[in-house]
Design a protein around this motif. Structure first.
Motif, mmCIF file in Angstrom:
data_model
loop_
_atom_site.group_PDB
_atom_site.id
_atom_site.type_symbol
_atom_site.label_atom_id
_atom_site.label_comp_id
_atom_site.label_asym_id
_atom_site.label_seq_id
_atom_site.Cartn_x
_atom_site.Cartn_y
_atom_site.Cartn_z
ATOM 1 N N GLU A 143 0.828 -1.205 0.000
ATOM 2 C CA GLU A 143 0.000 0.000 0.000
ATOM 3 C C GLU A 143 0.867 1.263 0.000
ATOM 4 O O GLU A 143 0.587 2.223 -0.718
ATOM 5 N N ALA A 170 0.888 3.792 -3.289
ATOM 6 C CA ALA A 170 0.444 5.183 -3.156
ATOM 7 C C ALA A 170 1.559 6.153 -3.520
ATOM 8 O O ALA A 170 1.329 7.159 -4.203
ATOM 9 N N LEU A 187 -0.782 9.010 -5.228
ATOM 10 C CA LEU A 187 -2.178 9.011 -4.806
ATOM 11 C C LEU A 187 -2.291 9.298 -3.305
ATOM 12 O O LEU A 187 -1.663 10.205 -2.796
ATOM 13 N N GLU A 194 -10.644 4.319 3.247
ATOM 14 C CA GLU A 194 -11.586 4.797 2.241
ATOM 15 C C GLU A 194 -12.229 6.118 2.675
ATOM 16 O O GLU A 194 -12.465 7.005 1.854
ATOM 17 N N LYS A 236 -9.773 8.882 1.990
ATOM 18 C CA LYS A 236 -9.728 9.166 0.553
ATOM 19 C C LYS A 236 -10.942 9.975 0.112
ATOM 20 O O LYS A 236 -10.823 10.895 -0.707
ATOM 21 N N ASP A 237 -12.105 9.651 0.668
ATOM 22 C CA ASP A 237 -13.309 10.430 0.364
ATOM 23 C C ASP A 237 -13.126 11.888 0.782
ATOM 24 O O ASP A 237 -13.517 12.820 0.060
ATOM 25 N N GLU A 264 -10.762 13.618 -1.645
ATOM 26 C CA GLU A 264 -11.438 13.882 -2.917
ATOM 27 C C GLU A 264 -12.369 15.082 -2.802
ATOM 28 O O GLU A 264 -12.452 15.914 -3.711
ATOM 29 N N LYS A 319 -9.912 12.803 -8.201
ATOM 30 C CA LYS A 319 -9.907 11.397 -7.840
ATOM 31 C C LYS A 319 -8.565 11.042 -7.217
ATOM 32 O O LYS A 319 -7.510 11.468 -7.695
ATOM 33 N N ARG A 336 -8.010 7.667 -6.150
ATOM 34 C CA ARG A 336 -7.879 6.214 -6.232
ATOM 35 C C ARG A 336 -7.404 5.822 -7.618
ATOM 36 O O ARG A 336 -7.736 6.475 -8.606
ATOM 37 N N ARG A 353 -9.245 1.584 -12.670
ATOM 38 C CA ARG A 353 -9.198 0.168 -13.012
ATOM 39 C C ARG A 353 -8.648 -0.007 -14.422
ATOM 40 O O ARG A 353 -9.070 0.680 -15.347
#
Length: 239
Positions: free
Chosen positions: A189, A193, A198, A203, A206-207, A210, A216, A218, A221
């Protein structure tokens, strides 16, 4: 393609790494290490960055710091680059760049990951096989955190101070953190990062980032480009 703007927020800890150009050496003597630390202390004071942990390896550095204002981190790293490269070029009669083009950094969730970053940074010489124990390596902040050695460069983060009510308790409890190595998931991790620029955190953290940055934080994908998505209707595959 333009470079992605660095993800940073004042008042939030940042893990920073800067590597030598082509992974070449950046420190050649004890005087070099000490000069870099002196420049780091002066630059941190000038540009409002609180340094919490560091390690100077032979060809790269890790820093953990909190910038006080927008732009503080970038200004500090520019200052370090200019001062230290000028010193090395003068002392060793060389010219040109010393560091790779751009330092890497990531924001760190202080409540959940900061002390793991302390350990990751200060265990670098052990993982590299340079020493068997972190206290045997001179050019890191471990002696301050674990042994109580005076270090004017370091400003203790509240997460470290919460380890005990006295300096002795903080050192003792900090040493205890090193009795077990960081697990592979945490190592992955931290590296992911940092390499992707990042955020290292939960989580929820991170929210929050953001929401504060409108960006963003994260990793996206992986997926196939449209041209590679598959055979179009009416076409034959030649595989």
């Amino acid at each position: 393609m333009p470079r992605r703007a660095r993800l940073t927020l004042p008042g939030v800890p940042h893990h920073v790494v800067q590597r030598g150009h082509n992974r070449d050496a950046t420190f050649f003597s004890d005087e070099d290490y000490q000069t870099y630390l002196d420049d780091l202390r002066q630059g941190a004071e000038r540009y409002g960055c609180a340094v919490h942990a560091y390690v100077l390896m032979t060809n790269h550095v890790h820093l953990l710091l909190t910038p006080a204002e927008p732009g503080s981190l970038s200004r500090l790293m520019r200052y370090l680059g200019s001062r230290y490269v000028h010193y090395v070029n003068y002392v060793y009669q060389r010219s040109g760049t010393l560091w790779e083009g751009r330092f890497k950094s990531c924001m760190v969730d202080a409540d959940n990951y900061l002390l793991s970053c302390y350990r990751y940074i200060e265990m670098n010489p052990v993982r590299a096989g340079m020493v068997q124990q972190p206290n045997a390596y001179r050019w890191s902040s471990y002696a301050h955190h674990a042994l109580g050695a005076t270090n004017e460069l370091i400003q203790d983060h509240p997460a470290y101070q919460a380890l005990g009510q006295t300096d002795a308790q903080q050192c003792e409890n900090y040493q205890a953190l090193f009795q077990n190595p960081l697990d592979e998931l945490t190592l992955t991790e931290i590296r992911s990062a940092l390499n992707q620029g990042l955020v290292l955190g939960t989580e929820q953290f991170k929210d929050e980032v953001e929401a504060a940055t409108a960006r963003k934080v994260r990793a996206g994908r992986p997926g196939r480009r449209k041209a590679e998505a598959g055979v179009q209707k009416g076409e034959r595959s030649c595989l």
